[in-house]
Design a protein around this motif. Structure first.
Motif, PDB file in Angstrom:
ATOM      1  N   GLY A 103     -35.562  30.402  72.776  1.00  0.00           N
ATOM      2  CA  GLY A 103     -35.318  31.535  71.889  1.00  0.00           C
ATOM      3  C   GLY A 103     -34.450  31.099  70.728  1.00  0.00           C
ATOM      4  N   ASP A 104     -34.638  31.737  69.603  1.00  0.00           N
ATOM      5  CA  ASP A 104     -33.877  31.397  68.414  1.00  0.00           C
ATOM      6  C   ASP A 104     -32.677  32.321  68.265  1.00  0.00           C
ATOM      7  N   ILE A 105     -31.666  31.831  67.575  1.00  0.00           N
ATOM      8  CA  ILE A 105     -30.500  32.642  67.226  1.00  0.00           C
ATOM      9  C   ILE A 105     -30.859  33.393  65.947  1.00  0.00           C
ATOM     10  N   GLU A 106     -30.814  34.715  66.014  1.00  0.00           N
ATOM     11  CA  GLU A 106     -31.144  35.554  64.860  1.00  0.00           C
ATOM     12  C   GLU A 106     -29.847  36.017  64.205  1.00  0.00           C
ATOM     13  N   VAL A 107     -29.775  35.850  62.892  1.00  0.00           N
ATOM     14  CA  VAL A 107     -28.583  36.242  62.145  1.00  0.00           C
ATOM     15  C   VAL A 107     -29.000  37.198  61.032  1.00  0.00           C
ATOM     16  N   HIS A 108     -28.340  38.351  60.977  1.00  0.00           N
ATOM     17  CA  HIS A 108     -28.568  39.291  59.879  1.00  0.00           C
ATOM     18  C   HIS A 108     -27.224  39.547  59.206  1.00  0.00           C
ATOM     19  N   VAL A 109     -27.169  39.278  57.916  1.00  0.00           N
ATOM     20  CA  VAL A 109     -25.943  39.437  57.143  1.00  0.00           C
ATOM     21  C   VAL A 109     -26.082  40.651  56.231  1.00  0.00           C
TER      22      VAL A 109
END
Length: 140
Positions: A103-109
Motif C-alpha cells: 500500500g502507498d502512503i497517501e498525503v493530502h496537503v
C-alpha cells in the motif's frame, strides 16, 4: 513568509506489518506527524513539510516533486502518493501507476496561507539547470 498548512497522511497497515514500523516510515519523512490508529491504517496530521522538503533537496528531485504535486493540485491544496518501502529508509519515492503490495502512503496537503502555488514553490522550488531558484533566500 508565513505558511499555514495541514497535511493529512494515510498509511495502510497490512497484516504482515508492525504498526510501529509503518509509523517510523512516515516519521522518517514527516517527523512532526501525530497519528490516530484506525483499523488497518494509520491516519496522521502535521502542519510542516520542512523535513520532506529537505529530503527533496537532498535527493535532487525537485522537478519530479513539482510534477507530482501539479498532477493532483487544485485551489485548496495538492495530493501525492509515496512508496512505503522507500519511506522505511528515509527516501522519497513517488508512487505512480499500480499501488504497491504494502500500500502507498497517501498525503493530502491543504494550504490555508498564502496560496497553493506559493507553498509548492516553498517545498519544491523551481529549478534552473537542476539547481533551485530560491526567490525568498533573503528572507530566511
Amino acid at each position: 513568509m508565513i505558511y499555514r498548512v495541514e497535511a493529512r497522511i494515510v498509511a495502510p497497515v497490512r497484516d504482515t506489518e508492525v504498526t510501529d514500523r509503518v509509523e517510523d516510515a512516515v516519521r522518517n519523512l514527516f517527523p512532526n506527524v501525530e497519528f490516530e490508529h484506525r483499523d488497518k491504517e494509520l491516519v496522521g496530521a502535521t502542519h510542516s513539510l520542512e523535513r520532506f522538503s529537505e529530503r527533496l533537496h537532498e535527493q535532487e528531485i525537485l522537478d519530479t516533486a513539482r510534477r507530482e504535486f501539479a498532477k493532483r493540485a487544485d485551489e485548496e491544496g495538492f495530493s501525492f502518493s509515496l512508496k512505503k518501502q522507500a519511506a522505511f529508509k528515509g527516501t522519497i519515492n513517488f508512487a505512480v501507476g499500480n499501488p504497491d503490495e504494502l500500500g502507498d502512503i497517501e498525503v493530502h496537503v491543504t494550504v490555508h496561507e498564502p496560496d497553493v502555488d506559493s507553498y509548492i514553490d516553498h517545498v519544491a522550488p523551481p529549478t534552473e539547470e537542476g539547481k533551485p531558484i530560491d526567490f525568498d533566500e533573503g528572507e530566511r
